[in-house]
Design an enzyme around this catalytic site. Sequence first.
Site, PDB file in Angstrom:
ATOM      1  N   ASP A 297       0.858  -1.183   0.000  1.00 20.64           N
ATOM      2  CA  ASP A 297       0.000   0.000   0.000  1.00 20.64           C
ATOM      3  C   ASP A 297       0.893   1.231   0.000  1.00 20.64           C
ATOM      4  O   ASP A 297       1.905   1.268   0.696  1.00 20.64           O
ATOM      5  CB  ASP A 297      -0.899  -0.003   1.227  1.00 20.64           C
ATOM      6  CG  ASP A 297      -1.855   1.169   1.221  1.00 20.64           C
ATOM      7  OD1 ASP A 297      -2.763   1.185   0.385  1.00 20.64           O
ATOM      8  OD2 ASP A 297      -1.657   2.081   2.048  1.00 20.64           O
TER       9      ASP A 297
ATOM     10  N   ASP B 104      -0.778   0.057   6.316  1.00 16.00           N
ATOM     11  CA  ASP B 104      -0.799   0.668   7.650  1.00 16.00           C
ATOM     12  C   ASP B 104      -2.124   1.302   8.019  1.00 16.00           C
ATOM     13  O   ASP B 104      -2.321   1.675   9.155  1.00 16.00           O
ATOM     14  CB  ASP B 104       0.300   1.722   7.772  1.00 16.00           C
ATOM     15  CG  ASP B 104      -0.116   3.063   7.195  1.00 16.00           C
ATOM     16  OD1 ASP B 104      -0.763   3.056   6.131  1.00 16.00           O
ATOM     17  OD2 ASP B 104       0.195   4.091   7.801  1.00 16.00           O
TER      18      ASP B 104
ATOM     19  N   ASP C 232      -6.785  -0.723   5.140  1.00 18.15           N
ATOM     20  CA  ASP C 232      -5.971  -1.852   4.694  1.00 18.15           C
ATOM     21  C   ASP C 232      -6.307  -3.128   5.452  1.00 18.15           C
ATOM     22  O   ASP C 232      -5.881  -4.216   5.050  1.00 18.15           O
ATOM     23  CB  ASP C 232      -4.477  -1.557   4.886  1.00 18.15           C
ATOM     24  CG  ASP C 232      -4.010  -0.348   4.099  1.00 18.15           C
ATOM     25  OD1 ASP C 232      -4.575  -0.110   3.013  1.00 18.15           O
ATOM     26  OD2 ASP C 232      -3.100   0.351   4.560  1.00 18.15           O
TER      27      ASP C 232
END
Length: 820
Positions: A513, A719, A723
């Site tokens: 991500d 994080d 997510d």
Amino acid sequence: MSRFPPHSETDAAVETPSSEPGTDTQQAADSGECTLCSFPTPADPITADDVDGVFCCQGCLEVHRTLETVDDTDADAVRDRLDDDGPDLDEFDGEDAFLAVDGMHCATCEAFLETRATATDGINGAEASYATDTLRLVYDPESLEAERLPELVSGYGYDARDRGEGRSDEPRDAALVKFLIGGGMFGMMVMIWYALFLYPTYFGYEPLAEFGSYDGYYVVANIWLMTSFVLFYTGYPILRGAYVSLRAGMPNMDLLVTLAAVGSYAYSTLAMGLGRTDLYFDVTVAIILVVTAGTYYEGLIKRRAAGLLSDLTESQVDEARRADDGEMVPLSAVDPGEHLLVRPGERVPLDGAVIDGQAAVDESLVTGESLPVEKQAGDPVRGGTVVTDAPLVVEVGDDAESTHDRLVSLLWSIQSARPGVQRLADKLATIFVPLVVVLAATVTALLLATGSPLSTAFLVGLTVIIVSCPCALGLATPLAIASGVQTAARRGIVVAAETIFEDAPDIDIVVLDKTGTLTEGRMSVEGVHVVTGADSTATDASPETILRRAGAVEALSEHPIGQAITEAASEDHDLETTADADGFERYSRGVSGVIDGEQVFVGHPDLLREHGLSIPAALEDRIDHVRAAGDVPVVVGWNDRAHGVVVVGDSPREDWEAAVETLADGREVVVLTGDEGASADRFRAVDGVDDVFAGVPPEAKAETVRRLRARGTVAMVGDGSNDAPALAAADVGIAMGSGTQLATDAADAVIVGDDLEAVVEIFDIAAGTYWRIRQNLGWAFMYNAIAIPLAIVGLLNPLLAAVAMATSSLLVVLNSSRSL
């Protein structure tokens, strides 16, 4: 109007092609659901001529276009990979409930709880996961109240509770007391009595020759009492596991341990009644303590993720404020179309649209992207996002749902699903346990048939069971994992799920991500630019002056970008010259304030133009350059012209390119982000990055991971709270330490120091630990291959069998304690 740079052209909806009734696209459009993530589509859904289906955004369309035909696997087949041939609970009618359950430790526990739950009227489906201590139920709310569900599935040593209830330290303390006091102290006393009185009899010395004496009865009675305590108190979880395995029709290792411990205890109790001294209470004690020690170590590892169930709901909203009277009401009392007031610092309770006010909204909780979004009348807002600097009145959407709550529900659904890989001991139990029992019974029957005394035949059969007792097999995995956990901790990595050691060595795809993983995850000033030199438009203002004036004005604003500018100015400059609060104004694209009698404007270039300030051509070029780099240009001007640009952005981590290059060695690397345009494009040209999926909404991240799993095993690194479902859906989820509670709770490992290089170390540690597990299991099976035949031919008695079992366990302990 947005205060920030306009989205790229990919934001625009692709023209919807005509579709004949009956086509997949038309069906999806009629349902109002995105083909990728199943979330609602806008009134004019995103489509493309070369892609079947309709989508909620361009990001979902691009993911579907790229992954639609991977290995000829459709979406349903990919989703089925998350299940272990169990029913799909999404197909059942009813409400979902997620319970935390203490006491599960093997696949048999899962089957028992599921069977027990579904046997209750009103519960339509159940799915348990002992790896996460989670039980998902689908129930009929008309026949069962949610508050009753925990008590319906509790019992037989299992304690269920609602996910929102905190987990106290009592289970951990009880386990510690049970092991150290119940097992350790009483077990030690048993062995002292044996060393002083019983073991000498095996070498011809008879301290209990007068068994009928008071002293003899006293010694043996004490041994029996203390052994009984160890067996029935300390060993209760093992006995319960054996009972559960019989009820569920799935024999497990607990059953074999119970047969060995109870068999030794029963034989010794009978022999004690007959006045004999060949007692094997020590065997019972040894078996219970060794197995309990292994279980306790394993429990310590699982409790590292205990916060998942108690802290998950902290960021959820359960009340809303009505706009007309300011009354706080439960969300269940809010109807579609109702108007809610959301004050600065509060979360938007439900999805809807702004009807009054304008404010910057922090969407990082549900989108993970660091750039806040300016909202005004007519703009949609998502439940769970935070209003930062001004109140908004929000009209609740037709479904009266919250995006954040949907994300949490998705996370729980994934967490309650069975992990793809169970411990090897569990897999072999259904074969190994019946085989040993049948073998012991056959040997006993043959000895009786050939004229051997009953006590001899029974002891040989018991010895076979004792020597087969899977203590080394049971310790092989948890002790190696404990060593891996300690090694990881020394390197700043917290392991939250033991399955990472099985899954991480075989990862094929690493999904990163962007925000907070490849970038710092927070807004900061990247630089200040002014027009200088011989240019006729040059200014006499220095970069320090630009930053100081911008920080002074933004100090009166609560906007996240303004806070970043004020923070930077405060760190490097003296802000004693502050803006006049009476002259402060907030606009849709920025702010202004009076400094030293001059009106200073800070914000979007259009804000300055609207107020008659000119922007030099050199600054226009700089603004375009900043936007192209994916950052935010904040223009600062006074006295009818712009004097400089403050560059604000989410900077990439310094070590990200080196980390990606290392991760790409033998693996595919994919970057996943909700951002679009330049902020995503900067990662496309980097060596080692195979794909960049931009503009992917939070609800589609988990589905993207699922589809990537059609290519191979997937690790997800992120994080943000958004997510969390993707982290849980991946074979391995890794959270950066700066991440939110949801993300770290859903992850298999958490990197405390926010060091991307630690991601590589996770794979190295996992590979070393997995190899250690295989070594331990190899030794355990080799031991059984040698010891069982020796027991069958009578070369071992129960005591020697217990010594051999303990020696085997000791070798496993020593091998596990070696450094990786």
